[in-house]
Design a protein around this motif. Structure first.
Motif, short mmCIF file in Angstrom:
data_model
loop_
_atom_site.label_atom_id
_atom_site.label_comp_id
_atom_site.label_asym_id
_atom_site.label_seq_id
_atom_site.Cartn_x
_atom_site.Cartn_y
_atom_site.Cartn_z
N GLN A 183 33.81 -137.79 38.22
CA GLN A 183 33.28 -139.15 38.25
C GLN A 183 32.88 -139.56 39.66
O GLN A 183 32.02 -140.42 39.85
CB GLN A 183 34.34 -140.11 37.70
N ALA A 184 33.49 -138.93 40.66
CA ALA A 184 33.14 -139.22 42.05
C ALA A 184 31.71 -138.79 42.36
O ALA A 184 31.10 -139.27 43.31
CB ALA A 184 34.12 -138.54 43.00
N LEU A 185 31.20 -137.84 41.59
CA LEU A 185 29.80 -137.41 41.70
C LEU A 185 29.11 -137.64 40.36
O LEU A 185 28.59 -136.72 39.74
CB LEU A 185 29.72 -135.93 42.09
N ALA A 186 29.15 -138.89 39.93
CA ALA A 186 28.73 -139.23 38.57
C ALA A 186 27.32 -138.75 38.23
O ALA A 186 27.06 -138.31 37.11
CB ALA A 186 28.85 -140.74 38.37
N ALA A 187 26.41 -138.83 39.19
CA ALA A 187 25.02 -138.49 38.91
C ALA A 187 24.81 -137.00 38.64
O ALA A 187 23.84 -136.62 37.98
CB ALA A 187 24.13 -138.94 40.06
N VAL A 188 25.72 -136.17 39.15
CA VAL A 188 25.54 -134.72 38.99
C VAL A 188 26.77 -134.06 38.37
O VAL A 188 26.94 -132.85 38.47
CB VAL A 188 25.23 -134.05 40.35
N GLN A 189 27.62 -134.83 37.71
CA GLN A 189 28.81 -134.25 37.11
C GLN A 189 28.43 -133.35 35.93
O GLN A 189 27.42 -133.58 35.26
CB GLN A 189 29.76 -135.35 36.65
N PRO A 190 29.21 -132.29 35.67
CA PRO A 190 28.89 -131.38 34.57
C PRO A 190 28.96 -132.10 33.23
O PRO A 190 29.80 -132.98 33.02
CB PRO A 190 30.00 -130.32 34.67
N ASP A 191 28.07 -131.74 32.34
CA ASP A 191 28.05 -132.31 31.00
C ASP A 191 28.03 -131.18 29.98
O ASP A 191 27.00 -130.56 29.75
CB ASP A 191 26.81 -133.20 30.82
N PRO A 192 29.18 -130.87 29.34
CA PRO A 192 29.23 -129.76 28.39
C PRO A 192 28.37 -129.99 27.15
O PRO A 192 28.10 -129.04 26.40
CB PRO A 192 30.72 -129.69 28.02
N ASP A 193 27.92 -131.23 26.93
CA ASP A 193 27.08 -131.51 25.76
C ASP A 193 25.64 -131.08 25.98
O ASP A 193 24.84 -131.08 25.03
CB ASP A 193 27.13 -133.01 25.43
N ARG A 194 25.29 -130.71 27.21
CA ARG A 194 23.91 -130.28 27.47
C ARG A 194 23.63 -128.93 26.81
O ARG A 194 22.50 -128.63 26.45
CB ARG A 194 23.66 -130.18 28.98
N PHE A 195 24.65 -128.13 26.71
CA PHE A 195 24.52 -126.84 26.03
C PHE A 195 25.89 -126.42 25.54
O PHE A 195 26.91 -126.90 26.01
CB PHE A 195 23.93 -125.77 26.96
N ARG A 196 25.92 -125.53 24.59
CA ARG A 196 27.20 -125.06 24.05
C ARG A 196 27.14 -123.54 23.94
O ARG A 196 26.36 -123.00 23.16
CB ARG A 196 27.47 -125.68 22.68
N ASP A 197 27.93 -122.89 24.74
CA ASP A 197 27.96 -121.43 24.75
C ASP A 197 29.40 -120.99 24.97
O ASP A 197 29.92 -121.04 26.08
CB ASP A 197 27.05 -120.89 25.86
N GLN A 198 30.06 -120.58 23.92
CA GLN A 198 31.47 -120.22 23.99
C GLN A 198 31.74 -119.00 24.85
O GLN A 198 32.88 -118.75 25.25
CB GLN A 198 32.03 -120.00 22.58
N LEU A 199 30.71 -118.24 25.18
CA LEU A 199 30.87 -117.06 26.02
C LEU A 199 30.53 -117.35 27.48
O LEU A 199 30.56 -116.44 28.31
CB LEU A 199 29.99 -115.91 25.50
#
Length: 217
Positions: free
Chosen positions: A90-106
């Motif tokens: 949240q400290a880097l809210a603009a560039v924080q990772p978003d797992p919903d952008r893609f889903r790859d279990q591997l």
């Protein structure tokens, strides 16, 4: 003093990452100290240490533990607000990772994005629970397993995925009145053992991908 706290504010994160202030935080996590006491430990003038302490205090990273008289001077004894700190995405809210952008279990990077979301969400929940003076209901399981082969690891992942998925189907009730959704994250990754050197055997280098889906939900 809290065992661990999450830094969500960008300015507080920047303050904590300063090498001198990080050293002061480490010293104050071990016990209360004054600017004069810390000056001798870190090799800086008392005035500079005092400046850094005021900055840390302003961002809630240290707090007043007490005062003591030393001659004609009253010294402020400061202490860290936590034994350790974690910086939230949240400290880097603009560039924080978003797992919903893609889903790859591997994907190890998707696993990292899930971990980042876990830190962000639990940090926010802890902040809210502290303000409401309520306990936060969570659960975590940590274990270690040694696989004899990649095939065994793939079989383990397959069984783990089936077992957790079955529990989710059994207990999930999306229509429950007043029900609260809970996030479940299960992960499998090689152990990191830097003292053993580098490479797959040490767990610090690349390893072959599992034959089955990675157990992350």
């Amino acid at each position: 003093m809290l065992d661990v706290t999450v830094i969500e504010d960008a300015e507080a994160a920047a303050v904590s990452l300063d090498p001198v202030r990080a050293r002061l935080l480490a010293e104050l996590a071990a016990g209360p100290a004054s600017a004069a006491m810390l000056a001798g430990r870190v090799g800086l003038p008392r005035q500079k240490v005092n400046y850094h302490l005021k900055t840390l205090e302003r961002h809630g990273l240290v707090e007043l533990a007490g005062e003591r008289r030393k001659g004609n001077v009253t010294e402020r004894l400061m202490r860290a607000t936590a034994a350790s700190y974690v910086i939230s995405p949240q400290a880097l809210a603009a560039v924080q990772p978003d797992p919903d952008r893609f889903r790859d279990q591997l994907s190890a990077r998707w696993l990292l994005a899930l971990g980042a979301r876990l830190v962000r969400d639990v940090g926010s929940l802890l902040t809210g629970a502290a303000k409401a003076r309520k306990r936060l209901a969570t659960y975590a399981l940590d274990g270690e397993v040694t696989f004899a082969s990649a095939a065994d690891r793939a079989a383990f992942v397959e069984e783990l995925t089936a077992g957790v998925s079955a529990l989710i189907r059994k207990y999930h009730d999306g229509e429950a009145e007043g029900g609260r959704p809970h996030r479940i994250v299960v992960a499998v990754h090689p152990e990191v053992r830097p003292e053993a050197g580098t490479g797959p055997e040490a767990g610090t280098g690349p390893v072959e991908a599992p034959a089955g889906p990675e157990a992350t939900h």
